[in-house]
Design a protein around this motif. Structure first.
Motif, PDB file in Angstrom:
ATOM      1  N   PRO A 120      13.408   4.282   3.473  1.00 41.23           N
ATOM      2  CA  PRO A 120      13.625   3.907   5.081  1.00 41.23           C
ATOM      3  C   PRO A 120      12.431   4.168   6.183  1.00 41.23           C
ATOM      4  O   PRO A 120      12.406   3.515   7.066  1.00 41.23           O
ATOM      5  N   SER A 121      11.885   5.597   5.773  1.00 45.46           N
ATOM      6  CA  SER A 121      11.158   6.044   6.738  1.00 45.46           C
ATOM      7  C   SER A 121      10.088   5.204   6.352  1.00 45.46           C
ATOM      8  O   SER A 121       9.714   5.912   7.903  1.00 45.46           O
ATOM      9  N   ALA A 122       9.693   4.999   5.565  1.00 41.81           N
ATOM     10  CA  ALA A 122       8.208   3.570   5.973  1.00 41.81           C
ATOM     11  C   ALA A 122       8.714   2.230   6.424  1.00 41.81           C
ATOM     12  O   ALA A 122       7.107   1.942   7.019  1.00 41.81           O
ATOM     13  N   LEU A 123       9.721   2.239   6.764  1.00 41.00           N
ATOM     14  CA  LEU A 123      10.506   1.127   7.928  1.00 41.00           C
ATOM     15  C   LEU A 123       9.498   1.491   9.425  1.00 41.00           C
ATOM     16  O   LEU A 123      10.933   2.274  10.685  1.00 41.00           O
ATOM     17  N   ARG A 124       8.043   1.876   9.654  1.00 39.04           N
ATOM     18  CA  ARG A 124       8.232   2.002  11.104  1.00 39.04           C
ATOM     19  C   ARG A 124       7.748   0.041  12.295  1.00 39.04           C
ATOM     20  O   ARG A 124       7.053   0.045  11.506  1.00 39.04           O
ATOM     21  N   GLY A 125       7.642   0.475  13.324  1.00 36.96           N
ATOM     22  CA  GLY A 125       7.276  -0.313  14.416  1.00 36.96           C
ATOM     23  C   GLY A 125       5.738  -0.914  14.016  1.00 36.96           C
ATOM     24  O   GLY A 125       5.161  -1.461  14.162  1.00 36.96           O
ATOM     25  N   LEU A 135      10.082  -7.145   0.667  1.00 37.31           N
ATOM     26  CA  LEU A 135       9.965  -5.677   0.990  1.00 37.31           C
ATOM     27  C   LEU A 135      10.575  -4.480   1.941  1.00 37.31           C
ATOM     28  O   LEU A 135      10.907  -3.486   1.119  1.00 37.31           O
ATOM     29  N   VAL A 136      10.719  -4.914   2.415  1.00 34.43           N
ATOM     30  CA  VAL A 136      11.317  -4.737   3.662  1.00 34.43           C
ATOM     31  C   VAL A 136      13.230  -4.364   2.906  1.00 34.43           C
ATOM     32  O   VAL A 136      13.709  -2.759   3.092  1.00 34.43           O
ATOM     33  N   VAL A 137      13.869  -5.148   2.666  1.00 37.24           N
ATOM     34  CA  VAL A 137      14.935  -4.513   1.682  1.00 37.24           C
ATOM     35  C   VAL A 137      14.771  -3.855   1.307  1.00 37.24           C
ATOM     36  O   VAL A 137      15.682  -3.019   1.030  1.00 37.24           O
ATOM     37  N   ALA A 138      13.688  -3.746   0.138  1.00 36.68           N
ATOM     38  CA  ALA A 138      13.914  -2.597  -0.400  1.00 36.68           C
ATOM     39  C   ALA A 138      13.372  -1.521  -0.401  1.00 36.68           C
ATOM     40  O   ALA A 138      13.427  -0.420  -0.925  1.00 36.68           O
ATOM     41  N   ASP A 175       0.830  -1.400  -0.092  1.00 37.96           N
ATOM     42  CA  ASP A 175      -0.138  -0.138   0.385  1.00 37.96           C
ATOM     43  C   ASP A 175       1.000   1.690  -0.198  1.00 37.96           C
ATOM     44  O   ASP A 175       0.106   2.725  -0.837  1.00 37.96           O
ATOM     45  N   GLU A 176       1.909   1.414   0.485  1.00 36.37           N
ATOM     46  CA  GLU A 176       3.039   2.211   0.609  1.00 36.37           C
ATOM     47  C   GLU A 176       3.281   2.285  -0.625  1.00 36.37           C
ATOM     48  O   GLU A 176       3.686   4.034  -1.445  1.00 36.37           O
TER      49      GLU A 176
END
Length: 383
Positions: free
Chosen positions: A239-244, A230-233, A53-54
């Motif tokens: 990187p700001s999209a990788l949140r808890g 997807l996390v690696v991508a 979705d992001e």
């Protein structure tokens, strides 16, 4: 946060049952072996869906659908119906409730038509459309694991009732909102994704993931791999999209507490009375009885504990699917009938869309019996 608090309380209840000898540690270990892979799948597929979705994947799909509808609300609604069904079948009902709801509300706002028919379509199909595959619903994963069914074996039993459940749901939705669904609108121009690389990675990842979910592999394996890709991508591109908050920890706590508390009730033989209510046999009336008990229980206490409490009394594939029809397709009356409904409502509140719970429940009282009875009879005469 409230569901996490409820889950924490249930975990404490289960822990107390272990401490006081009601629930043997061996039973807890057996339960963990059964449900931990399922919870890993739930976490992984949620991360996949959130990052897709992001990346703009769901928005692009929805805008393309709006373009295809060519200004006709009925076509847009039918396309949303298909998208909601596909999302539920392959990515789970919670994914549909969480991610598709804001998409369809935004579509309705752009088209200047009421969002209510589209919002109701999303939440009802998220529940009633969650019968076909093990991955469609957490209860299905438990059922498939309980009987050791391959996803295609599971689908062979559920295909006809799953189709009937969706068609009856669609008929009720149209019958209750014909004027709004027959309106016309002016579609807006589609907007391209912000990052085409992330968009392509997300699209390819989902395209690969969907067939792997029905390949016979344990579903947590491809889901975890897809989440890792997807996390690696995103770690490289955004990187700001990788949140808890990507991890649905509240859902994990809630589900864990439900599992442990219901196992404690089983150990204390507190659920034995359900055997009398659920009955036995595979005839149409017996299956309707079991499905009805499942639907009633799901709307009273939530579909997860309802399924777990009644699973011991659904001792063959046909009866188990009848139970799933009840606890999945029937859980559309009360707001707490399924976690998907609660998540759906949270998204609506965040988008300033008001839903009348009394009206929601009245509509559910109309739809749920029709869907459950139709799907159960389809199961009885085709299984």
């Amino acid at each position: 946060m409230r569901i996490a608090i409820v889950g924490g309380v249930l975990l404490l209840v289960g822990a107390a049952a272990v401490v006081f000898g009601v629930l043997p540690p061996e039973a807890v270990a057996e339960l963990a072996g059964r449900v931990v892979p399922i919870l890993v799948f739930v976490v992984a597929v949620t991360v996949v869906a959130e990052l897709a979705d992001e990346a703009g994947l769901f928005r692009v799909i929805a805008e393309r659908l709006a373009g295809v509808a060519r200004g006709q609300a009925i076509l847009l609604w039918l396309l949303v119906l298909v998208l909601a069904t596909a999302s539920t079948v392959f990515l789970s009902l919670d994914t549909t409730a969480v991610l598709l709801t804001p998409v369809v509300v935004a579509l309705a706002a752009h088209a200047r038509i009421s969002p209510i028919p589209f919002a109701l379509t999303t939440v009802w199909i998220a529940n009633t459309g969650s019968l076909l595959l093990p991955v469609s619903n957490l209860t299905n994963l438990l059922a498939a694991e309980h009987l050791g069914l391959h996803p295609l074996q599971f689908a062979a039993i559920t295909a006809v009732p799953a189709l009937v459940a969706v068609l009856v749901t669609a008929a009720v939705l149209f019958a209750t909102r014909p004027r709004q669904l027959l309106a016309r609108f002016e579609p807006e121009a589609a907007t391209p994704p912000d990052d085409r690389v992330l968009f392509r990675v997300a699209a390819i990842t989902l395209a690969v993931l969907v067939p792997l979910l029905v390949s016979g592999l344990e579903v947590w394996i491809p889901a975890t791999a897809a989440a890792a890709v997807l996390v690696v991508a995103f770690a490289v591109r955004r990187p700001s999209a990788l949140r808890g908050s990507l991890v649905p920890w509240q859902l994990v706590v809630f589900a864990s507490g439900l599992f442990l508390a219901v196992e404690a009730l089983h150990a204390a033989r507190a659920t034995d009375v359900l055997a009398l209510i659920a009955g036995t046999g595979d005839g149409p009336l017996e299956l309707l009885r079991l499905a009805g008990v499942g639907a009633t229980s799901a709307n009273l206490v939530n579909n997860l504990p309802a399924y777990l409490a009644l699973e011991p009394f659904a001792d063959d594939p046909v009866r188990l699917v009848a139970l799933l029809i009840g606890v999945n397709a029937g859980a559309i009356i009360t707001p707490w009938g399924s976690l998907a409904t609660l998540l759906w409502h949270q998204r609506l509140v965040a988008m300033d869309v008001e839903i009348s719970w009394p009206r929601f429940m009245l509509l559910g009282l109309l739809a749920a019996p029709l869907v459950v009875v139709s799907a159960t009879l389809a199961l009885a005469y085709t299984a």
